[in-house]
Design a protein around this motif. Sequence first.
Motif, PDB file in Angstrom:
ATOM      1  N   THR A   2       0.842  -1.194   0.000  1.00 50.02           N
ATOM      2  CA  THR A   2       0.000   0.000   0.000  1.00 50.02           C
ATOM      3  C   THR A   2       0.875   1.241   0.000  1.00 50.02           C
ATOM      4  O   THR A   2       1.583   1.506   0.974  1.00 50.02           O
ATOM      5  CB  THR A   2      -0.919   0.018   1.239  1.00 50.02           C
ATOM      6  N   ALA A 101      -1.433   2.637   5.652  1.00 46.87           N
ATOM      7  CA  ALA A 101      -0.763   1.507   5.010  1.00 46.87           C
ATOM      8  C   ALA A 101      -1.195   0.169   5.603  1.00 46.87           C
ATOM      9  O   ALA A 101      -1.281  -0.841   4.889  1.00 46.87           O
ATOM     10  CB  ALA A 101       0.753   1.667   5.129  1.00 46.87           C
ATOM     11  N   GLY A 103      -4.155  -0.430   6.878  1.00 45.27           N
ATOM     12  CA  GLY A 103      -5.585  -0.613   6.741  1.00 45.27           C
ATOM     13  C   GLY A 103      -6.392  -0.147   7.930  1.00 45.27           C
ATOM     14  O   GLY A 103      -7.623  -0.251   7.934  1.00 45.27           O
ATOM     15  N   SER A 248      -4.361   6.223   0.664  1.00 45.89           N
ATOM     16  CA  SER A 248      -3.599   5.277  -0.146  1.00 45.89           C
ATOM     17  C   SER A 248      -3.642   5.702  -1.606  1.00 45.89           C
ATOM     18  O   SER A 248      -4.576   6.394  -2.058  1.00 45.89           O
ATOM     19  CB  SER A 248      -4.167   3.871   0.010  1.00 45.89           C
TER      20      SER A 248
END
Length: 493
Positions: A2, A101, A103, A248
């Motif tokens: 990500t 990154a 989540g 992201s």
Amino acid sequence: MTNVVIVGIGEIKDRPDDPSLGLDPLDLMAAAARRAEADSGARILDRIDAVEVVHQITWRYEDTARRLCERLGIDPARAAYHPGGGESPLRIMHDAALRIASGESRIALVCGGEARSTVRKARKAGVALPWPAKAPAVEHPWRVEEMLSAMGRAHGIAQPTYIYPLFENAALHAWGMTPGEAQTESARLWSRYSAVAADNPHGWMQRPFTPAEIETVSRDNPLVAWPYPKLMVANPSVNQGAAVLLMSEAEAHAMGIAADAMIHIMGGAASKEPEDYLDRDCYHSSPSQQAVLQAAAAINGAPFDHLELYSCFPCVPKMARRTLGLPDGFTPTVAGGLTFFGGPFNNYMLHATCAMVRRLREGSGSGLLYGQGDFVTKHHALVLSAAPGAEPLSSDYRVDGRADALRGPVPIVVDRHDGDATVESFTVIYGRENAVDRAIAILRTPEGCRTMARVPADDAVTIARLTDPARSPVGERGIVTTADDGLLEWRLS
């Protein structure tokens, strides 16, 4: 993997003629956030799930982060107000990027604002500001009494303007320079900061200053603490706000944000020195600064195309220049520096981030954002790039172990000593009309211990030796005695 990108930036500068019309810090933050959304070209504010607010000093609010959310008309799952420090915007952005990154978060807003200029003008004019009532307590107060020794506080050496000169005066001696040569380097460096600030529409002092203007002591440029005059010191009397939006890369594409508007966060590093400056191994360098900058250079893998080296006082970017191996004459900033662009307390590096994003959008390349806080204490670097990186963001960005490996032995600190002692570093503190208030010396005893002593203003011989532009007094021998008030005093032997 990500990739995390900055997709929106916003800044505001508020200079009303009538201070009662001045925006309060939350209004500055809200305005900057809306400008960041407009900059992104997408509808974002009502979708963010994390609001991260840089510590502000101008005005006390109850639950600052949630109050900002109310002004923006949003209700994110996370609304955090962070402890201060000049490096804190980079720390906050770095941590927000890591949450994206992993989540844990989708879209983050980082913002800050200060309105000290309006507060000072209102106080001088006797004007009551139509802002919310001040909260009874400060969120995340900066407790100097918990950071510094009783000896440092007793001597009144508990604020940045008096402590940073200790590093300047020790460093110039270690670099083999005379005080005059070092002051010339500082003036030339600061002139380059001012030239960039002059071209930055968000800057506070928008004209270039010559090295002679910066170096020459005058009524308008008085000495603050040797060797720094006013034009070598950060200027917090500004009204400025800044905001940055992060998400992201995949999210940004899904929202239709243009690829050339995305600036990639490549990684960074952080480290911290002992909080009490009397507990440092030396004053001519900072192992934590060295470790952070070396780690950032390794992440980039090539010379940086653009730099922002924190500039509260000249010693900081001068030390950084030497660690990075930069030539004299390099351009140290994309924003303009804390003297000329303005130093909105903890929030300068967020403005520097906005300036770096603009610079990287203009072309390819990479940029280093380096900030530091407290007393050459907390250091953080962030690497940005116009292009995505090949490696994911590392969640382990602390480099304290590398700093420890660079650190020398720390001397024992003693608050009582009589007899011989040599100067390790020093400063001279000035009052009105450039009159000497006192000098303060950090000393080494014959046993290698460290102590602190003052030099009274009426000791003209010792003061003259300390302020000789042709010869550093570091290493000079003298005699320590105990004054009637119990504090140590030092004079030339």
